[in-house]
Write a protein that holds these residues in place. Sequence first.
Motif, PDB file in Angstrom:
ATOM      1  N   ARG A   1     -16.638   1.946 -11.101  1.00  0.00           N
ATOM      2  CA  ARG A   1     -16.953   2.908 -10.018  1.00  0.00           C
ATOM      3  C   ARG A   1     -16.086   4.227  -9.741  1.00  0.00           C
ATOM      4  O   ARG A   1     -16.764   5.127  -9.467  1.00  0.00           O
ATOM      5  CB  ARG A   1     -16.757   1.907  -8.546  1.00  0.00           C
ATOM      6  N   PRO A   2     -14.842   4.308 -10.219  1.00  0.00           N
ATOM      7  CA  PRO A   2     -14.276   5.463 -10.301  1.00  0.00           C
ATOM      8  C   PRO A   2     -14.740   6.552 -11.220  1.00  0.00           C
ATOM      9  O   PRO A   2     -15.072   7.737 -11.034  1.00  0.00           O
ATOM     10  CB  PRO A   2     -12.743   5.528 -10.831  1.00  0.00           C
TER      11      PRO A   2
ATOM     12  N   MET B   1       0.694  -1.078  -0.107  1.00  0.00           N
ATOM     13  CA  MET B   1       0.114  -0.050  -0.222  1.00  0.00           C
ATOM     14  C   MET B   1       0.930   1.191  -0.024  1.00  0.00           C
ATOM     15  O   MET B   1       1.868   1.324   0.793  1.00  0.00           O
ATOM     16  CB  MET B   1      -0.869  -0.004   1.306  1.00  0.00           C
ATOM     17  N   SER B   2       0.742   2.207  -0.874  1.00  0.00           N
ATOM     18  CA  SER B   2       1.292   3.702  -0.966  1.00  0.00           C
ATOM     19  C   SER B   2       0.320   4.576  -0.492  1.00  0.00           C
ATOM     20  O   SER B   2      -0.875   4.376  -0.288  1.00  0.00           O
ATOM     21  CB  SER B   2       1.824   3.727  -2.327  1.00  0.00           C
ATOM     22  N   ARG B   3       0.965   5.700  -0.251  1.00  0.00           N
ATOM     23  CA  ARG B   3       0.089   6.940   0.290  1.00  0.00           C
ATOM     24  C   ARG B   3       0.465   7.940  -0.651  1.00  0.00           C
ATOM     25  O   ARG B   3       1.127   8.494  -1.265  1.00  0.00           O
ATOM     26  CB  ARG B   3       0.832   7.304   1.618  1.00  0.00           C
ATOM     27  N   TYR B   4      -0.895   8.618  -0.963  1.00  0.00           N
ATOM     28  CA  TYR B   4      -1.041   9.336  -2.048  1.00  0.00           C
ATOM     29  C   TYR B   4      -1.829  10.731  -1.410  1.00  0.00           C
ATOM     30  O   TYR B   4      -2.744  10.547  -0.844  1.00  0.00           O
ATOM     31  CB  TYR B   4      -2.066   9.133  -3.194  1.00  0.00           C
TER      32      TYR B   4
ATOM     33  N   ARG C   1      -7.789   0.412  -5.112  1.00  0.00           N
ATOM     34  CA  ARG C   1      -6.633  -0.284  -5.373  1.00  0.00           C
ATOM     35  C   ARG C   1      -5.615  -0.791  -4.172  1.00  0.00           C
ATOM     36  O   ARG C   1      -4.725  -1.299  -3.955  1.00  0.00           O
ATOM     37  CB  ARG C   1      -5.561   0.115  -6.469  1.00  0.00           C
ATOM     38  N   GLY C   2      -6.386  -0.130  -2.982  1.00  0.00           N
ATOM     39  CA  GLY C   2      -5.817  -0.529  -1.619  1.00  0.00           C
ATOM     40  C   GLY C   2      -4.954   0.464  -1.069  1.00  0.00           C
ATOM     41  O   GLY C   2      -4.128   0.459   0.018  1.00  0.00           O
ATOM     42  N   HIS C   3      -4.914   1.673  -1.854  1.00  0.00           N
ATOM     43  CA  HIS C   3      -3.610   2.592  -1.340  1.00  0.00           C
ATOM     44  C   HIS C   3      -4.474   3.644  -0.253  1.00  0.00           C
ATOM     45  O   HIS C   3      -5.603   3.816  -0.271  1.00  0.00           O
ATOM     46  CB  HIS C   3      -3.293   3.614  -2.477  1.00  0.00           C
ATOM     47  N   GLU C   4      -3.702   4.313   0.444  1.00  0.00           N
ATOM     48  CA  GLU C   4      -4.071   5.357   1.484  1.00  0.00           C
ATOM     49  C   GLU C   4      -4.207   6.728   0.823  1.00  0.00           C
ATOM     50  O   GLU C   4      -3.034   6.983   0.155  1.00  0.00           O
ATOM     51  CB  GLU C   4      -3.453   5.322   2.766  1.00  0.00           C
ATOM     52  N   VAL C   5      -5.088   7.205   0.866  1.00  0.00           N
ATOM     53  CA  VAL C   5      -5.474   8.569  -0.001  1.00  0.00           C
ATOM     54  C   VAL C   5      -5.958   9.719   1.206  1.00  0.00           C
ATOM     55  O   VAL C   5      -6.857   9.475   1.897  1.00  0.00           O
ATOM     56  CB  VAL C   5      -6.506   8.511  -1.210  1.00  0.00           C
ATOM     57  N   MET C   6      -5.260  10.791   0.754  1.00  0.00           N
ATOM     58  CA  MET C   6      -5.923  12.121   1.428  1.00  0.00           C
ATOM     59  C   MET C   6      -6.237  12.788   0.427  1.00  0.00           C
ATOM     60  O   MET C   6      -5.109  13.587  -0.455  1.00  0.00           O
ATOM     61  CB  MET C   6      -4.854  12.521   2.460  1.00  0.00           C
TER      62      MET C   6
ATOM     63  N   TYR D   1     -10.105   5.437  -7.654  1.00  0.00           N
ATOM     64  CA  TYR D   1      -9.261   4.568  -8.193  1.00  0.00           C
ATOM     65  C   TYR D   1      -8.133   4.213  -7.140  1.00  0.00           C
ATOM     66  O   TYR D   1      -8.083   2.725  -7.053  1.00  0.00           O
ATOM     67  CB  TYR D   1      -8.354   4.862  -9.338  1.00  0.00           C
ATOM     68  N   LEU D   2      -7.168   4.937  -6.588  1.00  0.00           N
ATOM     69  CA  LEU D   2      -6.343   4.544  -5.687  1.00  0.00           C
ATOM     70  C   LEU D   2      -6.717   3.851  -4.522  1.00  0.00           C
ATOM     71  O   LEU D   2      -6.388   2.833  -3.952  1.00  0.00           O
ATOM     72  CB  LEU D   2      -5.558   5.743  -5.388  1.00  0.00           C
ATOM     73  N   ARG D   3      -8.151   4.483  -3.991  1.00  0.00           N
ATOM     74  CA  ARG D   3      -8.497   3.816  -2.908  1.00  0.00           C
ATOM     75  C   ARG D   3      -8.951   2.484  -3.117  1.00  0.00           C
ATOM     76  O   ARG D   3      -8.699   1.420  -2.415  1.00  0.00           O
ATOM     77  CB  ARG D   3      -9.585   4.471  -2.274  1.00  0.00           C
TER      78      ARG D   3
END
Length: 572
Positions: free
Chosen positions: A507-508, A1-4, A39-44, A35-37
């Motif tokens: 969904r995105p 998981m990456s952070r964006y 894919r399992g990434h942490e998003v702010m 989309y990023l959420r």
Amino acid sequence: MSRYLITSAIPYINGIKHLGNLVGSQLPADLYARYLRQRGHEVMFLCATDEHGTPAELAAAKAQQPVAEYCAEMHKVQKGLSDGFRLSFDKFGRSSSPQNRELTQHFAGRLYDAGLIEEVTERQVYSQADGRFLPDRYIEGTCPNCGYDKARGDQCENCTKQLDPTDLIDPKSAISGSTELEVRETKHLYLRQSAMRDELNAWIDEKADWPVLTTSIAKKWLNDGDGLRDRGITRDLDWGVPVKRGDAPWPGMEGKVFYVWFDAPIEYIASAREWAEEKGLDDAAWQRWWRTDKGAEDVRYVQFMGKDNVPFHTLSFPATIMGSGEPWKLVDYIKSFNYLNYDGGQFSTSQGRGVFMDQALSILPADYWRWWLLSHAPESGDAEFTWENFQQSVNKDLADVLGNFVSRVTKFCRSKFGTEIPSGGSYGQAETELIEELTRRVRAYETHMDNIDIRKAAMELRATWVAGNEYLQSTAPWAAYKEDPDRAAAIVRLSLNLIRVYAVLSRPFIPDAADQMLAAMHCADDSWPDDIAAALDVLPAGHAFDVPDVLFRKITDDERDDWQARFSGVRD
């Protein structure tokens, strides 16, 4: 998981935005965040209303409201419309917030200590008719460079040359139209951007992956003519962030406020602080996104904006952050957009020409607009909205392809097997070929989304919908049912599972329709289809489903003609 960390350009407070504004920043940013959420990434994901400056004062005066009251009301309106378009901000803040006031004053103090702010006694245009100094953008005249007769006092929109108001030929007040202008002395603060030109140039040179549109605009401002110019960061106004040096007074700057373009980008940071404080979290919660000494070193920061905002985000805001000498997070990637034009001309807020966000939602649900705008995003050049194209895209892409597939599969299954996924039969060559094609297309879709190539992603998503329809047409379960009901059952079983896959992939772009599809499949599993074969086996035989209402209705010719007439004139 990456952070964006994702920010979209902050919309100005003075009125409801049109679809061109929406597709130029907020909507594509939402697409990427969603989309990023998934894919399992942490998003702010952050945005806000931009509330300071002369336009806010003038809009409030026109509405006969105190400016603070007007801004509070319009923030609620803009937040409501962003919710209506399903924009999934973690925080939609306000540049007039106490958090932004404190941070703006903090940055100003740091820049002063670093020798990057100087006091300049300058001569500015004063309008006797308006009884005020005029901000540069509220002086209009003829550009001395290209002859454009509606150039503003800060920049010519036609040739993009930076200007001073005194450069204009035949200047007049954009507020009153008065030519009774005189030049008076006033003292202001300037950000010494020129002192950071080499540092900014080197930083931008490192961004080899940025869109050409972004870097070309930045380089033009850096290198054309005399190069990057120092920029005034204060104004003679009542409404705004009071000029202070950190928390200390700034002698000689009493009664002045910071220029809106100095404090507005700082609101990106402040909105994260607003988010944390609302949730009762400590400073570490927002600083881990914004301070590289507090955990933000592994964050990828992506900004979305129209091309007119690029100079401030590639130069002025980075100069503010770099010049502070503190470890703030700098942007990693800027996705910039060209303009969306309207039906043979331009969207015009002042003339009410085009479709505005509230009007759009009053005639069709958000997904219709989201799909058209994103699939026609003005990435490589300006794009144009026409009602004919909008009708065609909705009818062919959404109704005939995606909606038709869902309707045909669910209704056929109900009529022959009931409202549970049928058992029986096995997959053969047709299913193998479909899985192979979908695997190729989903991997391509992921690549385009990762690269923020929005139109390409939309085309690939649509191609997955088409593949399902072609599979259904070639296997013809309605014909197979007569000779081999088990074969028809296998086709239907895979196709019902494909509806779930389409919901996740789509969904995105179209979140409401995606939710409707998942609800119809009685399925909460919205996991990404990393393995297509496995994803097409999530819903087992015996699993119940509903036949959903029509996902997308077609737009009639009469509706198209009516809307074209309604939105060509002046907004009430």
